[in-house]
Design a protein around this motif. Structure first.
Motif, short mmCIF file in Angstrom:
data_model
loop_
_atom_site.label_atom_id
_atom_site.label_comp_id
_atom_site.label_asym_id
_atom_site.label_seq_id
_atom_site.Cartn_x
_atom_site.Cartn_y
_atom_site.Cartn_z
N PHE A 166 0.85 -1.19 0.00
CA PHE A 166 0.00 0.00 0.00
C PHE A 166 0.89 1.23 0.00
N SER A 167 0.47 2.26 -0.75
CA SER A 167 1.21 3.53 -0.70
C SER A 167 0.22 4.67 -0.59
N THR A 168 0.75 5.85 -0.43
CA THR A 168 -0.04 7.06 -0.22
C THR A 168 -0.87 6.92 1.06
N ILE A 169 -0.26 6.31 2.06
CA ILE A 169 -0.89 6.12 3.36
C ILE A 169 -0.60 7.35 4.22
N SER A 170 -1.62 7.92 4.79
CA SER A 170 -1.46 9.06 5.68
C SER A 170 -0.75 8.62 6.96
N PRO A 171 0.09 9.48 7.53
CA PRO A 171 0.74 9.13 8.80
C PRO A 171 -0.28 8.90 9.92
N GLU A 172 -1.52 9.32 9.72
CA GLU A 172 -2.58 9.13 10.72
C GLU A 172 -3.40 7.87 10.45
N SER A 173 -2.91 6.97 9.62
CA SER A 173 -3.67 5.78 9.20
C SER A 173 -3.37 4.53 10.01
N ALA A 174 -2.78 4.68 11.16
CA ALA A 174 -2.39 3.51 11.94
C ALA A 174 -3.56 2.59 12.24
N LEU A 175 -4.69 3.12 12.64
CA LEU A 175 -5.82 2.28 13.02
C LEU A 175 -6.36 1.47 11.83
N VAL A 176 -6.47 2.08 10.67
CA VAL A 176 -6.97 1.35 9.50
C VAL A 176 -5.97 0.26 9.08
N LEU A 177 -4.68 0.51 9.23
CA LEU A 177 -3.68 -0.52 8.93
C LEU A 177 -3.81 -1.69 9.90
N LEU A 178 -4.07 -1.39 11.16
CA LEU A 178 -4.23 -2.46 12.15
C LEU A 178 -5.53 -3.23 11.92
N GLN A 179 -6.55 -2.57 11.38
CA GLN A 179 -7.78 -3.29 11.02
C GLN A 179 -7.48 -4.29 9.91
N PHE A 180 -6.73 -3.85 8.89
CA PHE A 180 -6.36 -4.77 7.82
C PHE A 180 -5.46 -5.88 8.37
N ALA A 181 -4.58 -5.53 9.28
CA ALA A 181 -3.69 -6.53 9.88
C ALA A 181 -4.47 -7.64 10.56
N GLN A 182 -5.57 -7.28 11.20
CA GLN A 182 -6.41 -8.29 11.85
C GLN A 182 -7.01 -9.23 10.80
N GLN A 183 -7.51 -8.67 9.72
CA GLN A 183 -8.07 -9.50 8.65
C GLN A 183 -7.00 -10.43 8.07
N TYR A 184 -5.84 -9.86 7.80
CA TYR A 184 -4.75 -10.60 7.17
C TYR A 184 -4.26 -11.72 8.09
N SER A 185 -4.05 -11.42 9.35
CA SER A 185 -3.51 -12.43 10.26
C SER A 185 -4.52 -13.53 10.56
N HIS A 186 -5.81 -13.22 10.55
CA HIS A 186 -6.83 -14.23 10.83
C HIS A 186 -7.22 -15.05 9.59
N SER A 187 -6.82 -14.60 8.42
CA SER A 187 -7.13 -15.33 7.19
C SER A 187 -6.13 -16.47 6.99
N LYS A 188 -6.65 -17.65 6.78
CA LYS A 188 -5.79 -18.82 6.58
C LYS A 188 -4.92 -18.66 5.33
N THR A 189 -5.48 -18.08 4.27
CA THR A 189 -4.76 -17.94 3.00
C THR A 189 -4.13 -16.57 2.82
N GLY A 190 -4.57 -15.58 3.60
CA GLY A 190 -4.09 -14.22 3.43
C GLY A 190 -4.80 -13.46 2.33
N ASN A 191 -5.71 -14.09 1.65
CA ASN A 191 -6.45 -13.42 0.57
C ASN A 191 -7.61 -12.64 1.17
N ILE A 192 -7.58 -11.34 0.97
CA ILE A 192 -8.62 -10.46 1.48
C ILE A 192 -9.39 -9.93 0.28
N PRO A 193 -10.67 -10.27 0.15
CA PRO A 193 -11.45 -9.74 -0.97
C PRO A 193 -11.50 -8.22 -0.93
#
Length: 126
Positions: free
Chosen positions: A75-102
């Motif tokens: 991902f690029s063009t991420i605002s320095p204030e985007s920590a929470l949205v990145l951590l939301q994606f991190a939760q999806q990614y880490s809990h996905s068995k395959t890592g594929n996020i629709p």
């Protein structure tokens, strides 16, 4: 089980006129991520790793999610204030068995900034 890693570019700045001596925008983003993780233990299922450069200069901030046997998301063009949205994606990614996020499941703040999904490597790849 190995935790997924969130790589964060530390040289990223939104502006070429970034004040000298001030932390880069990527460093600010990393600090915010670490602050959220320290105050929300449920968000600690991903490692954060600063890197010198992720080669998308001019489109700061740049981050990448990676894990064994899962695709890597860049991902690029991420605002320095985007920590929470990145951590939301991190939760999806880490809990996905395959890592594929629709696409429709990617948090709103990241849908417009995704620039690459790199397939996972396999042992049998040529």
């Amino acid at each position: 089980m190995t935790k997924p890693t969130l790589f964060i570019c530390q040289s990223c700045c939104f502006s070429e006129d970034h004040p000298e001596g001030q932390p880069a925008d990527g460093a600010i983003l990393l600090q915010q991520l670490q602050t959220y993780q320290s105050t929300h233990p449920e968000l600690n299922n991903i490692q954060t790793q600063p890197v010198g450069c992720l080669w998308d200069c001019g489109r700061a901030c740049v981050v990448a999610f990676s894990a064994p046997r899962k695709p890597t998301y860049l991902f690029s063009t991420i605002s320095p204030e985007s920590a929470l949205v990145l951590l939301q994606f991190a939760q999806q990614y880490s809990h996905s068995k395959t890592g594929n996020i629709p696409y429709e499941k990617i948090p709103e703040g990241l849908k417009e900034v995704a620039i690459a999904k790199i397939p996972a490597t396999t042992r049998n790849a040529l």
